[in-house]
Write a protein that holds these residues in place. Structure first.
Motif, PDB file in Angstrom:
ATOM      1  N   GLY A  40       0.771  -1.238   0.000  1.00 54.40           N
ATOM      2  CA  GLY A  40       0.000   0.000   0.000  1.00 54.40           C
ATOM      3  C   GLY A  40       0.801   1.286   0.000  1.00 54.40           C
ATOM      4  N   LYS A  41       2.098   1.208   0.278  1.00 53.00           N
ATOM      5  CA  LYS A  41       2.857   2.448   0.488  1.00 53.00           C
ATOM      6  C   LYS A  41       3.000   3.317  -0.756  1.00 53.00           C
ATOM      7  CE  LYS A  41       7.490   0.540  -0.014  1.00 53.00           C
ATOM      8  NZ  LYS A  41       8.788   0.399   0.600  1.00 53.00           N
ATOM      9  N   ASP A  42       2.968   2.728  -1.945  1.00 53.55           N
ATOM     10  CA  ASP A  42       3.165   3.515  -3.160  1.00 53.55           C
ATOM     11  C   ASP A  42       1.898   3.670  -4.000  1.00 53.55           C
ATOM     12  OD1 ASP A  42       5.910   3.919  -2.644  1.00 53.55           O
ATOM     13  OD2 ASP A  42       6.335   1.901  -3.379  1.00 53.55           O
ATOM     14  N   ILE A  43       0.766   3.197  -3.475  1.00 47.99           N
ATOM     15  CA  ILE A  43      -0.484   3.288  -4.228  1.00 47.99           C
ATOM     16  C   ILE A  43      -1.160   4.624  -3.923  1.00 47.99           C
ATOM     17  CG2 ILE A  43      -2.786   2.291  -4.541  1.00 47.99           C
ATOM     18  CD1 ILE A  43      -1.619  -0.417  -3.786  1.00 47.99           C
ATOM     19  N   LYS A  44      -1.590   5.305  -4.965  1.00 51.96           N
ATOM     20  CA  LYS A  44      -2.319   6.567  -4.809  1.00 51.96           C
ATOM     21  C   LYS A  44      -3.785   6.246  -4.564  1.00 51.96           C
ATOM     22  CE  LYS A  44       0.884   9.683  -5.784  1.00 51.96           C
ATOM     23  NZ  LYS A  44       1.444  10.484  -4.754  1.00 51.96           N
ATOM     24  N   SER A  45      -4.291   6.611  -3.395  1.00 54.10           N
ATOM     25  CA  SER A  45      -5.693   6.345  -3.091  1.00 54.10           C
ATOM     26  C   SER A  45      -6.572   7.481  -3.606  1.00 54.10           C
ATOM     27  CB  SER A  45      -5.896   6.151  -1.588  1.00 54.10           C
ATOM     28  OG  SER A  45      -5.623   7.347  -0.904  1.00 54.10           O
ATOM     29  N   ILE A  46      -7.841   7.153  -3.836  1.00 58.11           N
ATOM     30  CA  ILE A  46      -8.849   8.125  -4.235  1.00 58.11           C
ATOM     31  C   ILE A  46      -9.898   8.164  -3.133  1.00 58.11           C
ATOM     32  CG2 ILE A  46     -10.640   8.709  -5.926  1.00 58.11           C
ATOM     33  CD1 ILE A  46      -7.902   8.846  -7.197  1.00 58.11           C
ATOM     34  N   SER A  47     -10.200   9.360  -2.643  1.00 56.39           N
ATOM     35  CA  SER A  47     -11.232   9.536  -1.617  1.00 56.39           C
ATOM     36  C   SER A  47     -12.410  10.276  -2.236  1.00 56.39           C
ATOM     37  CB  SER A  47     -10.693  10.349  -0.440  1.00 56.39           C
ATOM     38  OG  SER A  47      -9.622   9.669   0.174  1.00 56.39           O
ATOM     39  N   GLU A  48     -13.592   9.696  -2.083  1.00 58.61           N
ATOM     40  CA  GLU A  48     -14.804  10.346  -2.570  1.00 58.61           C
ATOM     41  C   GLU A  48     -15.670  10.664  -1.364  1.00 58.61           C
ATOM     42  OE1 GLU A  48     -18.131   9.914  -6.069  1.00 58.61           O
ATOM     43  OE2 GLU A  48     -16.569   8.398  -5.863  1.00 58.61           O
ATOM     44  N   ILE A  49     -16.027  11.939  -1.229  1.00 55.65           N
ATOM     45  CA  ILE A  49     -16.791  12.391  -0.066  1.00 55.65           C
ATOM     46  C   ILE A  49     -18.141  12.916  -0.523  1.00 55.65           C
ATOM     47  CG2 ILE A  49     -16.822  13.972   1.905  1.00 55.65           C
ATOM     48  CD1 ILE A  49     -13.694  14.037   1.640  1.00 55.65           C
ATOM     49  N   GLU A  50     -19.195  12.376   0.087  1.00 58.16           N
ATOM     50  CA  GLU A  50     -20.543  12.859  -0.163  1.00 58.16           C
ATOM     51  C   GLU A  50     -21.020  13.532   1.116  1.00 58.16           C
ATOM     52  OE1 GLU A  50     -23.115   9.722  -1.744  1.00 58.16           O
ATOM     53  OE2 GLU A  50     -21.299   8.718  -2.455  1.00 58.16           O
ATOM     54  N   GLU A  51     -21.619  14.706   0.965  1.00 58.24           N
ATOM     55  CA  GLU A  51     -22.054  15.470   2.132  1.00 58.24           C
ATOM     56  C   GLU A  51     -23.475  15.959   1.895  1.00 58.24           C
ATOM     57  OE1 GLU A  51     -20.280  19.098   4.896  1.00 58.24           O
ATOM     58  OE2 GLU A  51     -19.394  18.723   2.942  1.00 58.24           O
ATOM     59  N   ASN A  52     -24.358  15.653   2.837  1.00 57.73           N
ATOM     60  CA  ASN A  52     -25.745  16.083   2.743  1.00 57.73           C
ATOM     61  C   ASN A  52     -26.158  16.570   4.131  1.00 57.73           C
ATOM     62  OD1 ASN A  52     -28.400  16.525   2.167  1.00 57.73           O
ATOM     63  ND2 ASN A  52     -28.908  14.398   1.698  1.00 57.73           N
ATOM     64  N   GLY A  53     -26.020  17.881   4.373  1.00 59.29           N
ATOM     65  CA  GLY A  53     -26.257  18.403   5.719  1.00 59.29           C
ATOM     66  C   GLY A  53     -25.205  17.851   6.658  1.00 59.29           C
ATOM     67  N   ASN A  54     -25.641  17.190   7.745  1.00 61.87           N
ATOM     68  CA  ASN A  54     -24.710  16.594   8.703  1.00 61.87           C
ATOM     69  C   ASN A  54     -24.397  15.138   8.395  1.00 61.87           C
ATOM     70  OD1 ASN A  54     -24.161  18.819  10.256  1.00 61.87           O
ATOM     71  ND2 ASN A  54     -25.843  18.450  11.677  1.00 61.87           N
ATOM     72  N   SER A  55     -24.974  14.618   7.324  1.00 59.76           N
ATOM     73  CA  SER A  55     -24.750  13.233   6.928  1.00 59.76           C
ATOM     74  C   SER A  55     -23.599  13.177   5.930  1.00 59.76           C
ATOM     75  CB  SER A  55     -26.032  12.687   6.303  1.00 59.76           C
ATOM     76  OG  SER A  55     -25.833  11.363   5.886  1.00 59.76           O
ATOM     77  N   MET A  56     -22.647  12.276   6.186  1.00 56.95           N
ATOM     78  CA  MET A  56     -21.487  12.166   5.300  1.00 56.95           C
ATOM     79  C   MET A  56     -21.208  10.708   4.967  1.00 56.95           C
ATOM     80  SD  MET A  56     -18.858  15.054   6.684  1.00 56.95           S
ATOM     81  CE  MET A  56     -18.126  15.315   5.083  1.00 56.95           C
ATOM     82  N   LYS A  57     -20.692  10.506   3.767  1.00 59.25           N
ATOM     83  CA  LYS A  57     -20.245   9.184   3.332  1.00 59.25           C
ATOM     84  C   LYS A  57     -18.868   9.373   2.712  1.00 59.25           C
ATOM     85  CE  LYS A  57     -21.446   5.385   0.235  1.00 59.25           C
ATOM     86  NZ  LYS A  57     -22.403   4.937  -0.791  1.00 59.25           N
ATOM     87  N   VAL A  58     -17.898   8.602   3.215  1.00 61.02           N
ATOM     88  CA  VAL A  58     -16.525   8.693   2.717  1.00 61.02           C
ATOM     89  C   VAL A  58     -16.124   7.328   2.167  1.00 61.02           C
ATOM     90  CG1 VAL A  58     -14.128   9.201   3.310  1.00 61.02           C
ATOM     91  CG2 VAL A  58     -15.980  10.447   4.453  1.00 61.02           C
ATOM     92  N   THR A  59     -15.730   7.300   0.895  1.00 63.99           N
ATOM     93  CA  THR A  59     -15.277   6.069   0.255  1.00 63.99           C
ATOM     94  C   THR A  59     -13.831   6.269  -0.174  1.00 63.99           C
ATOM     95  OG1 THR A  59     -17.509   5.655  -0.562  1.00 63.99           O
ATOM     96  CG2 THR A  59     -15.723   4.429  -1.604  1.00 63.99           C
ATOM     97  N   VAL A  60     -12.942   5.427   0.359  1.00 64.35           N
ATOM     98  CA  VAL A  60     -11.522   5.506   0.016  1.00 64.35           C
ATOM     99  C   VAL A  60     -11.157   4.238  -0.746  1.00 64.35           C
ATOM    100  CG1 VAL A  60      -9.164   5.733   0.886  1.00 64.35           C
ATOM    101  CG2 VAL A  60     -11.043   6.863   2.095  1.00 64.35           C
ATOM    102  N   THR A  61     -10.661   4.413  -1.980  1.00 61.44           N
ATOM    103  CA  THR A  61     -10.252   3.293  -2.815  1.00 61.44           C
ATOM    104  C   THR A  61      -8.737   3.309  -2.933  1.00 61.44           C
ATOM    105  OG1 THR A  61     -12.311   3.496  -4.057  1.00 61.44           O
ATOM    106  CG2 THR A  61     -10.552   2.200  -5.068  1.00 61.44           C
ATOM    107  N   THR A  62      -8.111   2.237  -2.447  1.00 67.02           N
ATOM    108  CA  THR A  62      -6.658   2.097  -2.512  1.00 67.02           C
ATOM    109  C   THR A  62      -6.382   0.785  -3.219  1.00 67.02           C
ATOM    110  OG1 THR A  62      -6.519   3.226  -0.380  1.00 67.02           O
ATOM    111  CG2 THR A  62      -4.528   2.137  -1.156  1.00 67.02           C
TER     112      THR A  62
END
Length: 127
Positions: free
Chosen positions: A32-54
């Motif tokens: 995992g040390k050299d892989i560039k991860s992608i983080s996708e953040i969804e925000e709806n008011g106080n509700s959040m969803k975070v998806t990290v793909t490595t």
């Protein structure tokens, strides 16, 4: 400012010592040390969803700011935590790890996780 969007890991500091400190197996650290991860953040008011793909690993956590939620840690363990918003920062403590995610500007997020005396810093840029 909103955290919503897609961000790519631009740089990181202390990846290996931090991952060893939280008990990630050495083979996963090396993969995992050299892989560039992608983080996708969804925000709806106080509700959040975070998806990290490595690489092939996808970690998704959903939570409501200020309410206890169950989230999955980097080691795959499920723990309960409360994510707080402090200005342009999201702050959480999970199983001895202090996590601060700061929206520095519209295109940059800095995530700092600390365990013991080891600070792991990730800089993510909007894509």
């Amino acid at each position: 400012m909103s955290f919503a969007g897609k961000f790519e890991l631009e740089s990181q500091e202390n990846f290996e010592p931090f991952m060893r400190a939280i008990g990630l197996p050495e083979e996963h650290i090396q993969k995992g040390k050299d892989i560039k991860s992608i983080s996708e953040i969804e925000e709806n008011g106080n509700s959040m969803k975070v998806t990290v793909t490595t690489g092939p690993k996808v970690l998704t956590n959903s939570f409501i700011i200020g309410q206890e939620s169950e989230v999955e840690t980097l080691t795959g363990e499920k723990v309960k935590t409360v994510v707080r918003r402090e200005g342009n920062k999201l702050v959480a403590a999970l199983k001895g790890i202090e996590s601060v995610t700061e929206l520095v500007d519209a295109n940059t997020i800095i995530n700092t996780m600390t365990v013991g005396g080891i600070k792991y810093k990730r800089v993510l840029k909007r894509i």
